[in-house]
Scaffold this motif. Structure first.
Motif, PDB file in Angstrom:
ATOM      1  N   THR A 104       0.847  -1.149  -0.135  1.00 36.36           N
ATOM      2  CA  THR A 104      -0.028  -0.030  -0.001  1.00 36.36           C
ATOM      3  C   THR A 104       1.042   1.057  -0.235  1.00 36.36           C
ATOM      4  O   THR A 104       2.035   1.163   0.277  1.00 36.36           O
ATOM      5  CB  THR A 104      -0.779   0.274   1.276  1.00 36.36           C
ATOM      6  OG1 THR A 104      -0.066   0.212   2.599  1.00 36.36           O
ATOM      7  CG2 THR A 104      -1.839  -1.169   1.516  1.00 36.36           C
ATOM      8  N   GLU A 105       0.368   2.196  -0.348  1.00 39.18           N
ATOM      9  CA  GLU A 105       0.886   3.602  -0.050  1.00 39.18           C
ATOM     10  C   GLU A 105       0.991   3.803   1.435  1.00 39.18           C
ATOM     11  O   GLU A 105       0.353   3.239   2.503  1.00 39.18           O
ATOM     12  CB  GLU A 105       0.332   4.770  -0.570  1.00 39.18           C
ATOM     13  CG  GLU A 105       0.182   4.689  -2.245  1.00 39.18           C
ATOM     14  CD  GLU A 105       1.364   4.728  -2.757  1.00 39.18           C
ATOM     15  OE1 GLU A 105       2.168   5.780  -2.316  1.00 39.18           O
ATOM     16  OE2 GLU A 105       1.612   4.280  -3.806  1.00 39.18           O
ATOM     17  N   ALA A 143       0.271   5.575   4.657  1.00 42.08           N
ATOM     18  CA  ALA A 143      -0.905   6.582   5.137  1.00 42.08           C
ATOM     19  C   ALA A 143      -0.150   7.476   6.183  1.00 42.08           C
ATOM     20  O   ALA A 143       0.616   6.931   7.047  1.00 42.08           O
ATOM     21  CB  ALA A 143      -2.189   5.890   5.371  1.00 42.08           C
ATOM     22  N   THR A 157      -6.493   4.145  14.302  1.00 43.70           N
ATOM     23  CA  THR A 157      -7.654   3.411  13.589  1.00 43.70           C
ATOM     24  C   THR A 157      -7.844   4.377  12.214  1.00 43.70           C
ATOM     25  O   THR A 157      -8.213   3.460  11.386  1.00 43.70           O
ATOM     26  CB  THR A 157      -8.905   3.612  14.541  1.00 43.70           C
ATOM     27  OG1 THR A 157      -8.689   3.001  15.690  1.00 43.70           O
ATOM     28  CG2 THR A 157     -10.258   3.087  13.903  1.00 43.70           C
ATOM     29  N   LYS A 158      -7.701   5.604  12.449  1.00 37.32           N
ATOM     30  CA  LYS A 158      -8.051   6.128  11.050  1.00 37.32           C
ATOM     31  C   LYS A 158      -7.038   5.780   9.877  1.00 37.32           C
ATOM     32  O   LYS A 158      -7.071   5.826   8.514  1.00 37.32           O
ATOM     33  CB  LYS A 158      -7.923   7.673  11.497  1.00 37.32           C
ATOM     34  CG  LYS A 158      -8.872   8.314  12.352  1.00 37.32           C
ATOM     35  CD  LYS A 158      -8.730   9.953  12.126  1.00 37.32           C
ATOM     36  CE  LYS A 158      -9.825  10.324  13.151  1.00 37.32           C
ATOM     37  NZ  LYS A 158      -9.610  11.894  13.403  1.00 37.32           N
ATOM     38  N   VAL A 159      -5.768   5.560  10.413  1.00 40.23           N
ATOM     39  CA  VAL A 159      -4.671   5.223   9.520  1.00 40.23           C
ATOM     40  C   VAL A 159      -5.043   3.978   8.784  1.00 40.23           C
ATOM     41  O   VAL A 159      -4.798   3.651   7.799  1.00 40.23           O
ATOM     42  CB  VAL A 159      -3.359   5.052  10.101  1.00 40.23           C
ATOM     43  CG1 VAL A 159      -2.198   4.452   9.210  1.00 40.23           C
ATOM     44  CG2 VAL A 159      -3.026   6.735  10.600  1.00 40.23           C
ATOM     45  N   GLY A 214      -7.908   2.257   8.606  1.00 39.25           N
ATOM     46  CA  GLY A 214      -9.137   2.187   7.908  1.00 39.25           C
ATOM     47  C   GLY A 214      -8.960   2.184   6.329  1.00 39.25           C
ATOM     48  O   GLY A 214      -9.703   1.433   5.516  1.00 39.25           O
ATOM     49  N   GLY A 215      -8.025   2.906   5.795  1.00 32.99           N
ATOM     50  CA  GLY A 215      -7.821   2.739   4.429  1.00 32.99           C
ATOM     51  C   GLY A 215      -6.671   1.786   3.840  1.00 32.99           C
ATOM     52  O   GLY A 215      -6.356   1.881   2.687  1.00 32.99           O
ATOM     53  N   LEU A 216      -5.939   0.956   4.606  1.00 29.28           N
ATOM     54  CA  LEU A 216      -4.999   0.117   4.086  1.00 29.28           C
ATOM     55  C   LEU A 216      -5.349  -1.186   3.992  1.00 29.28           C
ATOM     56  O   LEU A 216      -4.422  -2.029   3.441  1.00 29.28           O
ATOM     57  CB  LEU A 216      -3.852   0.460   5.302  1.00 29.28           C
ATOM     58  CG  LEU A 216      -3.191   1.540   5.415  1.00 29.28           C
ATOM     59  CD1 LEU A 216      -2.134   1.414   6.688  1.00 29.28           C
ATOM     60  CD2 LEU A 216      -2.252   1.986   4.106  1.00 29.28           C
ATOM     61  N   GLY A 217      -6.686  -1.565   4.016  1.00 26.15           N
ATOM     62  CA  GLY A 217      -7.051  -3.048   3.824  1.00 26.15           C
ATOM     63  C   GLY A 217      -6.606  -4.019   4.546  1.00 26.15           C
ATOM     64  O   GLY A 217      -6.369  -3.789   5.913  1.00 26.15           O
TER      65      GLY A 217
END
Length: 229
Positions: free
Chosen positions: A26-27, A29, A47-49, A51-54
């Motif tokens: 992933t990129e 975050a 948790t925010k970090v 959330g978008g990492l799969g």
């Protein structure tokens, strides 16, 4: 095996998922470190970090302070509430995956060391981090940054981000070189690595040949190596 690597810093919290060979899946975050940076606020930011990492199978966390058996003992650039906080246990409960936590410099060093002789990583960011390895084995929680250096100032006070902003690039780089020169005859290292967010401001010219500049993405690989260390 997918490893989620989290780097908790004084100004930013970063995350990335890597494969078993340490390749990024992933990129990276990033979110700003909340203020005040108490445990609940930082875990919310993580948790925010995440959330978008799969998907991921396990978690490695680098923490800016002393860590023993997954619990944080000090956090000079975060919040006093971290004293005695069971970070690994709390993170496992929230993410449902096995978690390992060590000092952030220790984690980053695993991503760059050769595993031969005495190697040192110094991180330059909000403060200063330090990690020592002997033949690939990590010697945990050496807080050299808080040791007095010159004029009653610690290493960290002389090369931290606030000092860089106050002094300007040229004078700050002089202090970085002074720090390297002071440490070298103490540890007689095979390699000394300079990492952290402010490593990009370091001028390679004038540094000894056994000093290597490393970037933050390379250091993320340490989260994978931690599981076999």
């Amino acid at each position: 095996m997918r490893t989620l690597c989290i780097d908790i810093g004084g100004t930013g919290i970063k995350g990335m998922v890597l494969d078993a060979e340490g390749n990024a899946l992933t990129e990276r975050a990033r979110v700003r470190t909340p203020q005040p940076a108490d445990p609940e606020a930082v875990l919310g930011a993580i948790t925010k970090v995440v959330g978008g990492l799969g998907e991921f199978d396990r978690v490695s966390i680098g923490f800016p302070g002393v860590v023993t058996e997954g619990a944080t003992r000090t956090a000079p650039n975060l919040h006093e509430a971290w004293a005695g906080y069971p970070l690994a246990q709390e993170a496992e409960g929230r993410m449902g995956r096995p978690v390992r936590v060590i000092n952030d410099a220790g984690l980053q060093g695993f991503g760059v060391i050769e595993g031969r002789g005495t190697e040192i990583l110094i991180t330059l960011g909000t403060g200063m981090g330090f990690a020592l390895y002997v033949d690939g084995f990590y010697v945990p929680n050496i807080e050299l940054a808080h040791h007095p250096f010159r004029r009653r100032k610690t290493y960290e006070e002389r090369v931290c981000n606030e000092a860089r902003k106050r002094l300007g690039k040229r004078r700050w780089n002089e202090r970085v070189r002074e720090t390297v020169a002071q440490i070298a005859p103490i540890f007689n290292h095979h390699k000394l690595y300079l990492g952290g967010g402010n490593a990009r401001h370091v001028e390679a010219e004038g540094l000894p040949s056994d000093v290597v500049l490393v970037d933050n993405v390379a250091c993320m690989r340490g989260g994978v190596r931690l599981w076999s260390a």
